[in-house]
Design a protein around this motif. Structure first.
Motif, PDB file in Angstrom:
ATOM      1  N   VAL A  16      73.623 -62.113 -15.963  1.00 25.84           N
ATOM      2  CA  VAL A  16      73.538 -60.857 -15.232  1.00 25.84           C
ATOM      3  C   VAL A  16      73.691 -59.682 -16.193  1.00 25.84           C
ATOM      4  N   PHE A  20      74.179 -52.216 -16.188  1.00 25.23           N
ATOM      5  CA  PHE A  20      73.660 -51.323 -15.158  1.00 25.23           C
ATOM      6  C   PHE A  20      74.304 -51.575 -13.801  1.00 25.23           C
ATOM      7  N   ASN A  21      75.426 -52.328 -13.795  1.00 25.32           N
ATOM      8  CA  ASN A  21      76.143 -52.630 -12.555  1.00 25.32           C
ATOM      9  C   ASN A  21      75.241 -53.264 -11.517  1.00 25.32           C
ATOM     10  N   LEU A  22      74.352 -54.131 -11.986  1.00 26.73           N
ATOM     11  CA  LEU A  22      73.428 -54.790 -11.067  1.00 26.73           C
ATOM     12  C   LEU A  22      74.113 -55.971 -10.399  1.00 26.73           C
ATOM     13  N   ARG A  25      72.198 -62.255  -9.258  1.00 26.76           N
ATOM     14  CA  ARG A  25      70.951 -62.739  -8.647  1.00 26.76           C
ATOM     15  C   ARG A  25      71.273 -63.862  -7.670  1.00 26.76           C
ATOM     16  N   ALA A  92      66.458 -56.018 -18.031  1.00 26.53           N
ATOM     17  CA  ALA A  92      67.511 -55.514 -17.152  1.00 26.53           C
ATOM     18  C   ALA A  92      67.082 -54.236 -16.434  1.00 26.53           C
ATOM     19  N   HIS A  94      64.451 -53.810 -14.973  1.00 27.41           N
ATOM     20  CA  HIS A  94      63.695 -54.225 -13.788  1.00 27.41           C
ATOM     21  C   HIS A  94      64.586 -54.948 -12.777  1.00 27.41           C
ATOM     22  N   ASP A  95      65.902 -54.871 -12.972  1.00 29.66           N
ATOM     23  CA  ASP A  95      66.836 -55.611 -12.123  1.00 29.66           C
ATOM     24  C   ASP A  95      66.597 -57.114 -12.253  1.00 29.66           C
ATOM     25  N   LEU A  96      66.224 -57.528 -13.457  1.00 29.42           N
ATOM     26  CA  LEU A  96      65.997 -58.937 -13.741  1.00 29.42           C
ATOM     27  C   LEU A  96      66.867 -59.347 -14.925  1.00 29.42           C
ATOM     28  N   SER A  97      67.121 -60.631 -15.031  1.00 23.41           N
ATOM     29  CA  SER A  97      67.996 -61.129 -16.082  1.00 23.41           C
ATOM     30  C   SER A  97      67.271 -61.210 -17.425  1.00 23.41           C
ATOM     31  N   ASP A 101      64.791 -65.087 -16.469  1.00 21.07           N
ATOM     32  CA  ASP A 101      63.808 -64.164 -15.895  1.00 21.07           C
ATOM     33  C   ASP A 101      62.888 -63.611 -16.974  1.00 21.07           C
TER      34      ASP A 101
END
Length: 358
Positions: A16, A20-22, A25, A92, A94-97, A101
């Motif tokens: 993770v 970006f504090n995302l 998943r 990251a 793109h809100d992806l690992s 990812d």
């Protein structure tokens, strides 16, 4: 997530991106790896491609330690799955690992060539070498379907615009006719990245890249076609690949490379924990030693992002590698990169469909 490696992939997990504090998943839709592991099966991690439609394609930079100021990235993410890839953290955004990812959830820009033509046609545009392959590989497997890199090269041939390529894929030889056309006017050069000569190590280090032997054969084919070929021994991983320095330089010379260079491993942001996990999985006997040497190279940290030192490393280990490279290059008559592509032949493309009066 299981600690076992995923067959055919470089990363062993989807780490993770906490910068970006995302949120974590969750497995959903086609992303069923977690469920398959729990059921005792072997996950089939499929590669998916999302098409992007940006408004511009040429990116500019002012970094003082790289020899170009503009680049085109036709793809985001890279299926080669190189565990050490410094571009992994870009996923990251793109809100992806940056883990699995990055190597399985890819993005392609099918309008890249047409966007580039429009940029080159703008009044006041001043040509300078465009670099491709500086972030993710322009010849990764999906290029076979999308042909975006080939379309970009076609624009370069049309406009006589300089372009330099970095890749670790032998697929670059499929574009030799275009590259040879550019090379005859000193408009291009190709850098093949060769990390190891050990095929077994390459399969776990960079699992879906071309084999080392195929890359070297690509060096020979490019050189035979009159194209300037550079071999970049990158990254050098202490305790893993540094024993091959002399053999890699010798192979580069044997297969026709005109110059060689090297870069020590870089572990920015999420790459460091991914790499440590890879070490624990594949080299548990020396994992601590490898990381200790890397930190010695990087001023006591996992990574040094400072200009110039990020490409060279520092300390006794960096000096040792530098000395070994210098001796090996001298022994085989190789120098550092001598690319000097020209920009004075550029002709702006016609995007209006009308003939020029003058």
């Amino acid at each position: 997530m299981s600690s076992s490696p995923v067959s055919g992939r470089g990363a062993g997990e989807n780490r993770v991106p906490v910068r970006f504090n995302l949120p974590d998943r969750q497995p959903d839709g086609d992303w069923l790896d977690e469920r398959e592991w729990q059921d005792g099966g072997v996950p089939r991690l499929r590669t998916t491609v999302t098409e992007e439609h940006p408004k511009s394609i040429l990116s500019f930079n002012a970094s003082p330690d790289i020899p170009f100021d503009r680049s085109v990235n036709a793809y985001r993410g890279c299926e080669h799955g190189c565990i050490y890839c410094y571009a992994r953290p870009s996923h990251a955004f793109h809100d992806l690992s940056p883990g699995l990812d990055f190597e399985s959830r890819l993005f392609a820009k099918p309008q890249a060539a047409s966007l580039l033509r429009k940029t080159l046609a703008k009044q006041g545009y001043r040509p300078a070498p465009i670099a491709i392959g500086t972030n993710t590989d322009p010849y990764q497997p999906i290029e076979r379907t999308y042909r975006i890199t080939r379309q970009i090269l076609e624009v370069m041939v049309e406009t006589r615009h300089p372009i330099v390529i970095t890749t670790k894929s032998a697929k670059v030889v499929e574009d030799i006719p275009l590259l040879a056309d550019l090379a005859k006017d000193n408009l291009t050069g190709v850098a093949l990245s060769v990390t190891t000569l050990d095929g077994k190590l390459a399969r776990i280090l960079e699992p879906r890249a071309s084999t080392p032997q195929k890359r070297l054969e690509a060096v020979r084919l490019l050189a035979d076609a009159g194209i300037y070929v550079h071999v970049n021994i990158a990254p050098i991983i202490p305790g893993i690949t540094d024993t091959e320095i002399e053999a890699l330089v010798a192979a580069a010379a044997e297969y026709g490379a005109q110059s060689v260079s090297w870069i020590p491993i870089r572990l920015p942001h999420e790459v460091a924990p991914l790499f440590r996990k890879w070490l624990d999985t594949h080299f548990p006997d020396r994992a601590s030693k490898v990381m200790n040497i890397i930190r010695d190279l990087r001023g006591g940290k996992d990574n040094d992002p400072a200009f110039f030192s990020r490409m060279r490393g520092s300390g006794s280990w960096a000096e040792l590698i530098r000395a070994r490279m210098r001796i090996a290059k001298s022994r085989h008559g190789l120098g550092s990169s001598k690319w000097s592509v020209r920009s004075d032949l550029f002709t702006p493309p016609n995007v209006s469909g009308q003939l020029n009066l003058f």
